[in-house]
Scaffold this motif. Structure first.
Motif, short mmCIF file in Angstrom:
data_model
loop_
_atom_site.label_atom_id
_atom_site.label_comp_id
_atom_site.label_asym_id
_atom_site.label_seq_id
_atom_site.Cartn_x
_atom_site.Cartn_y
_atom_site.Cartn_z
N GLY A 236 -9.74 -18.90 -6.01
CA GLY A 236 -10.94 -19.02 -5.21
C GLY A 236 -10.77 -18.38 -3.85
N LYS A 237 -11.87 -18.22 -3.15
CA LYS A 237 -11.86 -17.58 -1.84
C LYS A 237 -10.95 -18.29 -0.85
N ASN A 238 -10.84 -19.63 -0.97
CA ASN A 238 -10.08 -20.41 0.01
C ASN A 238 -8.57 -20.25 -0.13
N VAL A 239 -8.09 -19.66 -1.24
CA VAL A 239 -6.64 -19.45 -1.39
C VAL A 239 -6.29 -18.00 -1.74
N ARG A 240 -7.28 -17.12 -1.77
CA ARG A 240 -7.02 -15.74 -2.18
C ARG A 240 -6.00 -15.06 -1.29
N HIS A 241 -6.00 -15.42 -0.01
CA HIS A 241 -5.08 -14.80 0.94
C HIS A 241 -3.62 -15.11 0.65
N THR A 242 -3.35 -16.18 -0.10
CA THR A 242 -1.96 -16.59 -0.32
C THR A 242 -1.19 -15.57 -1.15
N LEU A 243 -1.89 -14.82 -2.00
CA LEU A 243 -1.21 -13.86 -2.86
C LEU A 243 -0.57 -12.75 -2.04
N ARG A 244 -1.24 -12.33 -1.00
CA ARG A 244 -0.67 -11.30 -0.13
C ARG A 244 0.29 -11.88 0.89
N ALA A 245 0.01 -13.09 1.34
CA ALA A 245 0.87 -13.71 2.35
C ALA A 245 2.19 -14.18 1.76
N GLY A 246 2.24 -14.32 0.44
CA GLY A 246 3.50 -14.70 -0.20
C GLY A 246 3.68 -16.19 -0.40
N ASN A 247 2.69 -16.99 -0.04
CA ASN A 247 2.82 -18.44 -0.26
C ASN A 247 1.94 -18.92 -1.41
N GLY A 248 1.62 -17.99 -2.31
CA GLY A 248 0.82 -18.35 -3.47
C GLY A 248 1.07 -17.42 -4.63
N SER A 249 0.82 -17.92 -5.85
CA SER A 249 0.97 -17.15 -7.07
C SER A 249 -0.22 -17.45 -7.98
N TYR A 250 -0.35 -16.67 -9.03
CA TYR A 250 -1.43 -16.85 -10.00
C TYR A 250 -0.82 -16.99 -11.39
N THR A 251 -1.28 -17.98 -12.12
CA THR A 251 -0.86 -18.18 -13.51
C THR A 251 -2.00 -17.80 -14.45
N PRO A 252 -1.88 -16.68 -15.17
CA PRO A 252 -2.94 -16.32 -16.12
C PRO A 252 -2.98 -17.32 -17.27
N VAL A 253 -4.15 -17.88 -17.52
CA VAL A 253 -4.30 -18.84 -18.61
C VAL A 253 -5.77 -18.97 -18.97
N PHE A 254 -6.06 -19.04 -20.27
CA PHE A 254 -7.42 -19.35 -20.70
C PHE A 254 -7.74 -20.77 -20.27
N LEU A 255 -8.97 -20.99 -19.82
CA LEU A 255 -9.33 -22.34 -19.40
C LEU A 255 -9.21 -23.33 -20.56
N SER A 256 -9.44 -22.87 -21.78
CA SER A 256 -9.31 -23.74 -22.95
C SER A 256 -7.88 -24.22 -23.14
N GLU A 257 -6.91 -23.47 -22.63
CA GLU A 257 -5.51 -23.79 -22.84
C GLU A 257 -4.84 -24.44 -21.64
N LEU A 258 -5.52 -24.51 -20.50
CA LEU A 258 -4.89 -25.09 -19.31
C LEU A 258 -4.41 -26.52 -19.55
N PRO A 259 -5.21 -27.40 -20.18
CA PRO A 259 -4.70 -28.75 -20.41
C PRO A 259 -3.41 -28.78 -21.23
N ILE A 260 -3.22 -27.79 -22.10
CA ILE A 260 -2.01 -27.74 -22.94
C ILE A 260 -0.76 -27.60 -22.08
N LEU A 261 -0.86 -26.87 -20.97
CA LEU A 261 0.30 -26.70 -20.09
C LEU A 261 0.81 -28.03 -19.58
N PHE A 262 -0.10 -28.98 -19.37
CA PHE A 262 0.29 -30.32 -18.93
C PHE A 262 0.70 -31.21 -20.10
N LYS A 263 -0.04 -31.13 -21.18
CA LYS A 263 0.24 -32.00 -22.33
C LYS A 263 1.61 -31.71 -22.94
#
Length: 423
Positions: free
Chosen positions: A76-103
């Motif tokens: 989202g816009k409120n954290v987009r800057h973190t990718l360049r600043a180095g204090n954030g990352s992105y995990t590619p995942v289908f929304l249908s599969e996100l709960p599986i990462l926790f389960k």
């Protein structure tokens, strides 16, 4: 029934090196988020993960990089800057599969921060306007902290949890983040007309938030018996429901109910869904599940893109190699619509950016991600028409997509493409 404590007291449970999940979208529990950020001096290496959230994200402040690291499942816009600043990352995942990462404990959760309605007389709270992966987070986190808010709509469906599942309660009385409906431009209205022309009576719709979905919805007032099974919806559907355009009577699954996994809109929307059994909220592993969605006949998926190349490859998550948003649920619904009896998978977008740059391109920008492959796309719509790509050769696709590009760019797009393939 329960004892309320302050947000600062509740957040003491978070330790250095923990992983924290924050409920998404308009349900982001801001009092808890703010309390977490206030602990930046004493915490180190806390991973804060979530989908898009509304409102401030103070933990994403680059000055707090030693304390917090942002893991975005949709940027989202409120954290987009973190990718360049180095204090954030992105995990590619289908929304249908996100709960599986926790389960499956692929991502082990220590703390879940959630936002609920007050418990009813039986002790049950509602997750309100956002369920997505939050149920899976609650089931698998070691500690669950709830922001309890009388302004959170009490929605029906699977997002109902008992107070026994919550470890700490923080009472607030604050408005839910919202967005007023935007007025579509002439270009967006033209796109809306073309898309509406593809939608048959008794179709079931999936669409997101924004001016193009609003424009499409505004053109459906003469349609009959439409259904709704969508990742999210906003204010645009309310009048269609009230006027019996959206009835959900011809869905094959969850008939008679409008299905979503999160909602973002105005106060009118939140008032409408409050205690409304017509609207059913479920986790994204159900709402976005291809095997579930495809059961609806005439399933129509309407999504957008950042750019599309002349062969039909759709980039929807990055600008070149710079991540901008995420995979989200686009492929979930594009695939489901493709497999639905009489379904249609649609990508709708203006032909150019606000700066006049063509969004239909000879080839995707270097580093651009392919969210939807050329084999999945059925229709591409701009203000200049509809390109039907399904079952078409590459040569036919190039011609069809060139014809719906902006006239000022058509010749250059075609010439550049043929120069590329001819070496």
């Amino acid at each position: 029934m329960y004892e309320s404590i302050t947000a600062d007291e509740a957040l003491k449970v978070v330790k250095s090196n923990d992983r924290v999940y924050v409920q998404a979208a308009a349900a982001a529990p801001q009092s808890l988020v703010q309390a977490l950020a206030r602990r930046h001096e004493e915490l180190r290496n806390v991973e804060v993960c979530h989908l898009h959230t509304e409102g401030p994200a103070p933990y994403a402040n680059p000055e707090y990089k030693d304390s917090f690291h942002v893991n975005s499942f949709f940027i989202g816009k409120n954290v987009r800057h973190t990718l360049r600043a180095g204090n954030g990352s992105y995990t590619p995942v289908f929304l249908s599969e996100l709960p599986i990462l926790f389960k499956r404990n692929i991502l082990k959760l220590d703390v879940a921060l959630i936002h609920v309605s007050p418990p009813d007389r039986h002790g049950y709270c509602s997750l309100g306007v956002s369920v997505e992966a939050t149920l899976a987070a609650i089931d698998n986190a070691k500690h669950v902290i709830a922001q309890v808010n009388p302004k959170m709509p009490r929605t029906h469906g699977a997002g109902i949890i008992h107070i026994s599942e919550i470890d700490a309660f923080v009472e607030v009385d604050t408005p839910i983040f919202g967005h007023e409906a935007t007025i579509p431009t002439d270009i967006e209205n033209k796109i809306g007309e073309y898309v509406a022309g593809l939608i048959e009576d008794r179709s079931t719709l999936q669409m997101g938030i924004g001016s193009i979905p609003n424009a499409v919805l505004s053109k459906l007032t003469s349609h009959k018996d439409l259904g709704l099974h969508t990742e999210m919806f906003s204010d645009g559907v309310i009048d269609l429901i009230l006027n019996n355009v959206i009835t959900c009577n011809y869905k094959s699954i969850n008939r008679g109910r409008a299905m979503a996994t999160f909602l973002v809109g105005s106060q009118r929307l939140y008032d409408y869904v409050d205690d409304n059994p017509f609207v059913e909220m479920r986790g994204s592993d159900y709402v976005n599940n291809v095997s579930v969605v495809k059961q609806n006949p005439k399933m129509v998926a309407i999504n957008s893109a950042i750019e599309i190349d002349l062969t039909g490859q759709v980039c929807a998550d990055s600008i070149g190699s710079n991540m901008y948003s995420g995979v989200g649920g686009q492929m979930d619904f594009i695939r489901a619509a493709s497999l639905s009896e009489g379904g249609k998978a649609i990508i709708a977008l203006p032909s150019t950016t606000r700066k006049g740059i063509s969004r239909i391109v000879p080839s995707l920008n270097p580093g651009a991600g392919v969210v939807t492959t050329r084999a999945h796309v059925h229709y591409v719509v701009t203000e200049y028409g509809v390109a039907d790509l399904y079952g078409k050769t590459i040569k036919q696709r190039v011609k069809a997509l060139t014809e719906i590009a902006h006239p000022d760019h058509r010749e250059d797009i075609a010439r550049t493409y043929f120069d590329l393939i001819n070496g």
